[in-house]
Structures are given as C-alpha cells and as structure tokens.
Scaffold this motif. Structure first.
Motif, short mmCIF file in Angstrom:
data_model
loop_
_atom_site.label_atom_id
_atom_site.label_comp_id
_atom_site.label_asym_id
_atom_site.label_seq_id
_atom_site.Cartn_x
_atom_site.Cartn_y
_atom_site.Cartn_z
N LYS A 30 0.83 -1.20 0.00
CA LYS A 30 0.00 0.00 0.00
C LYS A 30 0.87 1.26 0.00
O LYS A 30 0.58 2.22 -0.72
CB LYS A 30 -0.93 -0.01 1.21
N ASP A 31 1.95 1.24 0.78
CA ASP A 31 2.82 2.42 0.86
C ASP A 31 3.44 2.75 -0.49
O ASP A 31 3.49 3.92 -0.88
CB ASP A 31 3.92 2.20 1.91
N GLN A 32 3.90 1.74 -1.20
CA GLN A 32 4.51 1.99 -2.51
C GLN A 32 3.48 2.48 -3.52
O GLN A 32 3.78 3.35 -4.34
CB GLN A 32 5.22 0.74 -3.01
N LEU A 33 2.29 1.92 -3.46
CA LEU A 33 1.22 2.39 -4.36
C LEU A 33 0.88 3.84 -4.05
O LEU A 33 0.73 4.66 -4.96
CB LEU A 33 -0.03 1.51 -4.23
N GLU A 34 0.81 4.17 -2.77
CA GLU A 34 0.53 5.56 -2.39
C GLU A 34 1.64 6.49 -2.86
O GLU A 34 1.38 7.61 -3.31
CB GLU A 34 0.33 5.68 -0.88
N GLN A 35 2.89 6.03 -2.79
CA GLN A 35 4.01 6.84 -3.27
C GLN A 35 3.92 7.05 -4.79
O GLN A 35 4.17 8.15 -5.29
CB GLN A 35 5.35 6.18 -2.91
N GLN A 36 3.57 5.99 -5.50
CA GLN A 36 3.42 6.08 -6.95
C GLN A 36 2.33 7.09 -7.31
O GLN A 36 2.50 7.92 -8.19
CB GLN A 36 3.07 4.70 -7.53
#
Length: 100
Positions: A30-36
């Motif tokens: 989720k964190d990486q998707l939010e960063q993207q």
C-alpha cells in the motif's frame, strides 16, 4: 443512466494499471502504491475514484458506440421496440377543421 462500477471492477482496473503492487489480486504494498500515486499528485482515494470514473466513461462509450449498439440489437428487435410505442395523445388544431 444507472451505470455502476463495483469495487471488484475498480480493483481489476487498478491491478491492470499497477500490477507491480498486487499479487494474486491482493494489494501487497500500500505504501509503494501511495508513493506512486503521490508522484502523480494523487492520494490513494483519488486513484480509486479516478479509476472508477474511467471505468464509468468506458462503459458509457461502449453503450453509446454504434457498433456496440448493433451487436446488442437486431433490426427485428428494433422494429419490435417501435411497435410497442404508445401515443399519449394526438392534437388536432380546431382551425384546420373549421368550415369556411
């Protein structure tokens, strides 16, 4: 038009755009998707709603395209639809029937 997009359809759309963040249909990072998404100026909720709107637009385009419409309707069903039409009223202007 009553077009609805389910959460499952949104998930499938997100998986198709961001497959690197999903494994077996589940969000793995989720964190990486939010960063993207943040790199695009979006929050996670913005990304979900954006996907929902894109899918609604796609459905509307599919419904209204002539090729799509012709696939769903045959000429006979079109004729049947018009045969079932009802006239609510007919107006005859009195002046047209006045004796001169």
């Amino acid at each position: 038009m009553g077009i609805r997009i389910t959460d499952e359809e949104v998930l499938i759309g997100l998986i198709s755009v961001y497959p690197q963040f999903f494994q077996n249909g589940k969000l793995t990072s989720k964190d990486q998707l939010e960063q993207q998404l943040a790199a695009q100026g979006l929050t996670l909720q913005d990304g979900i709603e954006g996907m929902r709107q894109a899918l609604i637009l796609r459905k509307v385009q599919n419904i209204t395209s002539p090729a799509s419409w012709l696939r769903r309707k045959s000429w006979s069903s079109l004729a049947q639809a018009h045969e079932r039409s009802q006239i609510a009223y007919i107006a005859f202007p009195p002046a047209k029937f006045a004796i001169k």
